[in-house]
Design a protein around this motif. Structure first.
Motif, PDB file in Angstrom:
ATOM      1  N   PRO A 221       0.900  -1.140   0.097  1.00 63.73           N
ATOM      2  CA  PRO A 221      -0.016   0.026   0.033  1.00 63.73           C
ATOM      3  C   PRO A 221       0.713   1.169   0.068  1.00 63.73           C
ATOM      4  O   PRO A 221       0.576   2.181  -0.647  1.00 63.73           O
ATOM      5  CB  PRO A 221      -0.762  -0.057   1.397  1.00 63.73           C
ATOM      6  N   LYS A 222       2.008   0.975   0.797  1.00 63.34           N
ATOM      7  CA  LYS A 222       2.708   2.216   0.866  1.00 63.34           C
ATOM      8  C   LYS A 222       3.344   2.701  -0.558  1.00 63.34           C
ATOM      9  O   LYS A 222       3.571   3.765  -1.221  1.00 63.34           O
ATOM     10  CB  LYS A 222       4.012   2.358   1.729  1.00 63.34           C
ATOM     11  N   GLN A 223       3.908   1.610  -1.178  1.00 62.74           N
ATOM     12  CA  GLN A 223       4.385   1.834  -2.704  1.00 62.74           C
ATOM     13  C   GLN A 223       3.443   2.275  -3.583  1.00 62.74           C
ATOM     14  O   GLN A 223       3.571   3.192  -4.394  1.00 62.74           O
ATOM     15  CB  GLN A 223       4.971   0.530  -3.344  1.00 62.74           C
ATOM     16  N   VAL A 224       2.195   1.670  -3.486  1.00 58.60           N
ATOM     17  CA  VAL A 224       1.046   2.354  -4.439  1.00 58.60           C
ATOM     18  C   VAL A 224       0.625   3.802  -4.090  1.00 58.60           C
ATOM     19  O   VAL A 224       0.419   4.539  -4.876  1.00 58.60           O
ATOM     20  CB  VAL A 224      -0.231   1.315  -4.158  1.00 58.60           C
ATOM     21  N   ASP A 225       0.803   4.223  -2.747  1.00 56.95           N
ATOM     22  CA  ASP A 225       0.568   5.635  -2.388  1.00 56.95           C
ATOM     23  C   ASP A 225       1.714   6.584  -3.148  1.00 56.95           C
ATOM     24  O   ASP A 225       1.608   7.645  -3.651  1.00 56.95           O
ATOM     25  CB  ASP A 225       0.566   5.737  -1.050  1.00 56.95           C
ATOM     26  N   MET A 226       2.791   5.682  -3.252  1.00 59.71           N
ATOM     27  CA  MET A 226       3.841   6.708  -3.931  1.00 59.71           C
ATOM     28  C   MET A 226       3.528   6.633  -5.408  1.00 59.71           C
ATOM     29  O   MET A 226       3.954   7.993  -6.230  1.00 59.71           O
ATOM     30  CB  MET A 226       5.311   5.988  -3.759  1.00 59.71           C
ATOM     31  N   VAL A 227       3.181   5.662  -6.050  1.00 59.10           N
ATOM     32  CA  VAL A 227       2.909   5.607  -7.488  1.00 59.10           C
ATOM     33  C   VAL A 227       1.608   6.735  -7.831  1.00 59.10           C
ATOM     34  O   VAL A 227       1.727   7.470  -8.460  1.00 59.10           O
ATOM     35  CB  VAL A 227       2.355   4.410  -7.960  1.00 59.10           C
ATOM     36  N   GLU A 228       0.699   6.727  -6.579  1.00 60.41           N
ATOM     37  CA  GLU A 228      -0.393   7.799  -6.854  1.00 60.41           C
ATOM     38  C   GLU A 228       0.121   9.195  -6.779  1.00 60.41           C
ATOM     39  O   GLU A 228      -0.464   9.886  -7.737  1.00 60.41           O
ATOM     40  CB  GLU A 228      -1.213   7.245  -5.700  1.00 60.41           C
ATOM     41  N   GLU A 229       1.084   9.518  -5.859  1.00 61.41           N
ATOM     42  CA  GLU A 229       1.591  10.717  -5.948  1.00 61.41           C
ATOM     43  C   GLU A 229       2.232  11.013  -7.092  1.00 61.41           C
ATOM     44  O   GLU A 229       2.248  12.321  -7.525  1.00 61.41           O
ATOM     45  CB  GLU A 229       2.596  10.678  -4.527  1.00 61.41           C
ATOM     46  N   TYR A 230       2.972  10.079  -7.719  1.00 63.01           N
ATOM     47  CA  TYR A 230       3.997  10.434  -9.029  1.00 63.01           C
ATOM     48  C   TYR A 230       2.775  10.735 -10.113  1.00 63.01           C
ATOM     49  O   TYR A 230       3.140  11.694 -10.898  1.00 63.01           O
ATOM     50  CB  TYR A 230       4.610   9.052  -9.207  1.00 63.01           C
ATOM     51  N   LEU A 231       1.421   9.947 -10.170  1.00 66.39           N
ATOM     52  CA  LEU A 231       0.764  10.082 -11.441  1.00 66.39           C
ATOM     53  C   LEU A 231       0.062  11.621 -11.131  1.00 66.39           C
ATOM     54  O   LEU A 231      -0.485  11.898 -12.174  1.00 66.39           O
ATOM     55  CB  LEU A 231      -0.265   9.060 -11.358  1.00 66.39           C
ATOM     56  N   ALA A 232       0.103  12.235 -10.088  1.00 65.51           N
ATOM     57  CA  ALA A 232      -0.360  13.792 -10.050  1.00 65.51           C
ATOM     58  C   ALA A 232       0.468  14.578 -10.308  1.00 65.51           C
ATOM     59  O   ALA A 232       0.143  15.864 -10.010  1.00 65.51           O
ATOM     60  CB  ALA A 232      -1.138  13.804  -8.589  1.00 65.51           C
ATOM     61  N   ILE A 233       1.588  14.254 -10.824  1.00 65.14           N
ATOM     62  CA  ILE A 233       2.766  15.358 -11.149  1.00 65.14           C
ATOM     63  C   ILE A 233       2.234  16.360 -12.318  1.00 65.14           C
ATOM     64  O   ILE A 233       2.717  17.426 -11.897  1.00 65.14           O
ATOM     65  CB  ILE A 233       4.146  14.586 -11.455  1.00 65.14           C
ATOM     66  N   SER A 234       1.657  15.734 -13.208  1.00 68.18           N
ATOM     67  CA  SER A 234       1.544  16.728 -14.326  1.00 68.18           C
ATOM     68  C   SER A 234       0.187  17.037 -14.684  1.00 68.18           C
ATOM     69  O   SER A 234      -0.292  18.003 -15.302  1.00 68.18           O
ATOM     70  CB  SER A 234       2.411  16.204 -15.527  1.00 68.18           C
ATOM     71  N   ALA A 235      -0.784  16.371 -14.130  1.00 65.87           N
ATOM     72  CA  ALA A 235      -2.243  16.496 -13.998  1.00 65.87           C
ATOM     73  C   ALA A 235      -3.128  15.848 -13.104  1.00 65.87           C
ATOM     74  O   ALA A 235      -2.427  14.783 -12.566  1.00 65.87           O
ATOM     75  CB  ALA A 235      -2.543  16.121 -15.452  1.00 65.87           C
ATOM     76  N   PRO A 236      -4.331  15.976 -12.832  1.00 67.61           N
ATOM     77  CA  PRO A 236      -4.926  15.298 -11.841  1.00 67.61           C
ATOM     78  C   PRO A 236      -5.327  14.027 -12.295  1.00 67.61           C
ATOM     79  O   PRO A 236      -5.284  13.760 -13.583  1.00 67.61           O
ATOM     80  CB  PRO A 236      -6.243  16.215 -12.043  1.00 67.61           C
ATOM     81  N   ILE A 237      -5.448  13.005 -11.422  1.00 67.28           N
ATOM     82  CA  ILE A 237      -5.463  11.430 -11.882  1.00 67.28           C
ATOM     83  C   ILE A 237      -6.610  11.198 -12.296  1.00 67.28           C
ATOM     84  O   ILE A 237      -7.718  11.570 -12.045  1.00 67.28           O
ATOM     85  CB  ILE A 237      -5.239  10.711 -10.390  1.00 67.28           C
ATOM     86  N   ILE A 249      -8.136  14.830 -23.270  1.00 74.94           N
ATOM     87  CA  ILE A 249      -6.862  15.236 -22.833  1.00 74.94           C
ATOM     88  C   ILE A 249      -7.125  15.669 -21.467  1.00 74.94           C
ATOM     89  O   ILE A 249      -7.883  16.328 -20.955  1.00 74.94           O
ATOM     90  CB  ILE A 249      -6.630  16.276 -23.917  1.00 74.94           C
ATOM     91  N   PRO A 250      -6.013  15.363 -20.547  1.00 74.33           N
ATOM     92  CA  PRO A 250      -5.930  15.726 -19.139  1.00 74.33           C
ATOM     93  C   PRO A 250      -5.657  17.292 -19.019  1.00 74.33           C
ATOM     94  O   PRO A 250      -5.397  17.783 -20.028  1.00 74.33           O
ATOM     95  CB  PRO A 250      -4.675  15.204 -18.753  1.00 74.33           C
ATOM     96  N   GLN A 251      -6.349  17.821 -18.074  1.00 71.42           N
ATOM     97  CA  GLN A 251      -6.271  19.352 -17.944  1.00 71.42           C
ATOM     98  C   GLN A 251      -4.752  19.341 -17.174  1.00 71.42           C
ATOM     99  O   GLN A 251      -4.599  19.335 -15.859  1.00 71.42           O
ATOM    100  CB  GLN A 251      -7.312  19.694 -16.888  1.00 71.42           C
ATOM    101  N   PHE A 252      -3.913  19.625 -17.909  1.00 67.40           N
ATOM    102  CA  PHE A 252      -2.579  19.601 -17.266  1.00 67.40           C
ATOM    103  C   PHE A 252      -2.286  20.859 -16.495  1.00 67.40           C
ATOM    104  O   PHE A 252      -2.545  21.997 -16.850  1.00 67.40           O
ATOM    105  CB  PHE A 252      -1.365  19.674 -18.808  1.00 67.40           C
ATOM    106  N   TYR A 253      -1.119  20.815 -15.659  1.00 66.53           N
ATOM    107  CA  TYR A 253      -0.635  21.950 -14.851  1.00 66.53           C
ATOM    108  C   TYR A 253       0.166  22.660 -15.741  1.00 66.53           C
ATOM    109  O   TYR A 253       0.664  22.140 -16.729  1.00 66.53           O
ATOM    110  CB  TYR A 253      -0.169  21.426 -13.661  1.00 66.53           C
ATOM    111  N   SER A 254       0.684  23.978 -15.175  1.00 61.14           N
ATOM    112  CA  SER A 254       1.620  24.673 -15.890  1.00 61.14           C
ATOM    113  C   SER A 254       3.022  24.062 -15.792  1.00 61.14           C
ATOM    114  O   SER A 254       3.254  23.179 -15.178  1.00 61.14           O
ATOM    115  CB  SER A 254       1.529  26.201 -15.232  1.00 61.14           C
ATOM    116  N   TYR A 255       3.664  24.381 -16.921  1.00 65.13           N
ATOM    117  CA  TYR A 255       5.118  24.113 -17.086  1.00 65.13           C
ATOM    118  C   TYR A 255       5.922  24.108 -15.558  1.00 65.13           C
ATOM    119  O   TYR A 255       6.482  23.332 -15.063  1.00 65.13           O
ATOM    120  CB  TYR A 255       5.702  24.673 -18.353  1.00 65.13           C
TER     121      TYR A 255
END
Length: 500
Positions: A221-237, A249-255
């Motif tokens: 579960p801890k590793q999956v939480d880390m993957v989830e954090e990673y997936l939210a880097i450039s856009a909402p999951i 197309i995802p709603q990407f964050y700014s550069y």
């Protein structure tokens, strides 16, 4: 007894009305590649099976295998990259690096046929071999941009990531087994189709719910939480799978926010930071007034295992349901797998220190490229009504109504061709003018040229503009033979070439 003709599933025929615009599309793409200095290359459709079988995963299972009469094990190529590795190995001394090559060819995969998926299809590849500079990656991205614009697309998005960022993620998850991290990337590559909710469940249980098959590992579960954090880097999951044909197309964050998120997530992780540097370098190199066509998307994983640096996927903004249409990336290890680097660097000593993997220190033959799925894009253009069927290239039909004037009719057709006008001499059996004009009408040939006994006596030709005179089949314009070419060019609206 008549033999029945079998139609092979997963293959397609291109009749003239499709092949003519398809060829024009190929010519447009070729012209863009050549404007960048890429040079043409051609390789056989059949390769030694030993070359092709090095590919892992699903693609390796889809090879068409055969054996010739001498017992040689052969296969139909499934892409144009594996043959490129053979070219580089055999002809390295004759090439000049960076070696910029393009190739169009048909490739074969024993895949399950479905709409838009064929067992034989065309690929148009462009690659730069022998440069680890981000300039090469940037040129490939710019090439993609210009090809898409040339083909008439204005709303498209080139989504970029780096495989090093994914490697950094695997390191943070403490996945030291290379097979496990590859499988993780394959699972993340399914986010569009399955959504994070389903992928998360697969990673936690280690089992594909639908296939009831193990993925070879499972995360805590801890590793999956880390993957989830990673997936939210450039856009909402994206939690839920997209509806078939309705991906968004995802709603990407700014550069700036994406870069900060990457900094916060990776900290001092070497692979992650190298990946960040690659993406920053790419965005800086491609900086322009309108950069809306380019987007960092850290969720791009790409299905092929051999990528080592920046990876690219191109989607149509207004029609994301079609999926990726033009993809590629950096693959520094693939082309060198048949090379004896010890002897290679004796010949190319200037590259001994430059061509090393920054993470492992292993020797590499740096390469980056992209592949356009041209059959698929052609089908999309037709589907979107951006490309119309063209029945013929003929601009003028030379009507053959008098058997005594066949020679003169042939000479007239040849004179028109000499001046760049596409002239077709009617070669059917009927001498009926009505029949021949009907033939021209059905093929939508713009002009018909009539040369009979009366025209011969008066040293003229009769021109019928079938675009205007479809109702009045008797209307035609006599033109002196010496002015024939200029008058036809005027009617066609150009001095030479193609009216379609």
């Amino acid at each position: 007894m008549k033999r029945e003709i079998e139609y092979l599933k997963g293959f397609q025929d291109f009749l003239p009305q499709d092949m003519i615009p398809f060829q024009k599309m190929l010519d447009k793409v070729r012209q863009v590649y050549e404007s960048y200095g890429f040079r043409p290359q051609m390789t056989p459709v059949i390769e030694a099976l030993s070359l092709l079988e090095g590919e892992e995963g699903e693609t390796g299972k889809q090879i068409y295998r055969m054996e010739d009469k001498e017992g040689n094990r052969l296969g139909l190529r499934f892409d144009l990259t594996m043959p490129l590795s053979r070219i580089i190995t055999l002809y390295a001394k004759e090439l000049r690096f960076p070696y910029k090559r393009y190739q169009y060819g048909r490739v074969f995969r024993y895949d399950k046929p479905r709409p838009g998926r064929f067992r034989e299809f065309g690929q148009f590849d462009g690659d730069i071999i022998g440069s680890s500079s981000i300039l090469a990656d940037g040129e490939i991205c710019a090439l993609i941009r210009d090809v898409m614009r040339t083909l008439g697309f204005s709303h498209f998005l080139v989504r970029v990531n780096s495989r090093k960022i994914l490697t950094g993620l695997a390191q943070k998850l403490d996945l030291q087994d290379s097979q496990k991290d590859k499988q993780l990337f394959r699972e993340l590559d399914k986010l569009d189709k399955q959504g994070w909710k389903q992928v998360k469940k697969t990673l936690l249980t280690g089992v594909h719910e639908e296939k009831k098959a193990s993925i070879g590992f499972q995360l805590t579960p801890k590793q999956v939480d880390m993957v989830e954090e990673y997936l939210a880097i450039s856009a909402p999951i994206q939690w839920e799978p997209a509806e078939e044909g309705k991906r968004e197309i995802p709603q990407f964050y700014s550069y700036e926010k994406i870069l900060k998120n990457l900094e916060d997530f990776f900290g001092e992780n070497q692979a992650g930071r190298l990946g960040m540097e690659e993406l920053q370098g790419l965005m800086d190199f491609l900086a322009e007034e309108d950069q809306s066509w380019l987007q960092i998307d850290t969720n791009i994983a790409r299905g092929l295992d051999y990528y080592t640096g920046p990876v690219f996927e191109t989607v149509l903004v207004d029609h994301p349901g079609y999926g990726a249409v033009y993809s590629g990336g950096r693959y520094d290890f693939l082309l060198g797998r048949f090379i004896d680097f010890k002897s290679f660097f004796k010949e190319f000593q200037e590259y001994r220190q430059k061509w090393k993997d920054p993470l492992t220190g292993q020797p590499i033959l740096p390469a980056v490229g992209a592949s356009l799925g041209i059959d698929r894009l052609f089908a999309i253009l037709k589907d979107l009504k951006l490309l119309q069927p063209v029945k013929t290239l003929t601009q003028v039909l030379v009507v053959t109504m008098d058997t005594n004037l066949f020679l003169e009719c042939r000479q007239i057709a040849e004179k028109l061709r000499h001046h760049g006008i596409v002239a077709e001499l009617y070669t059917g059996e009927s001498r009926s003018i009505k029949h021949q004009l009907r033939y021209a009408d059905r093929l939508e040939i713009p002009l018909a040229l009539l040369y009979g006994e009366n025209e011969h006596k008066e040293n003229v030709v009769a021109i019928k503009d079938l675009r205007k005179d479809r109702e009045d089949k008797t209307k035609q314009k006599p033109i002196p033979k010496e002015k024939m070419v200029s008058e036809i060019q005027k009617l066609l609206g150009e001095t030479s070439g193609d009216s379609h």
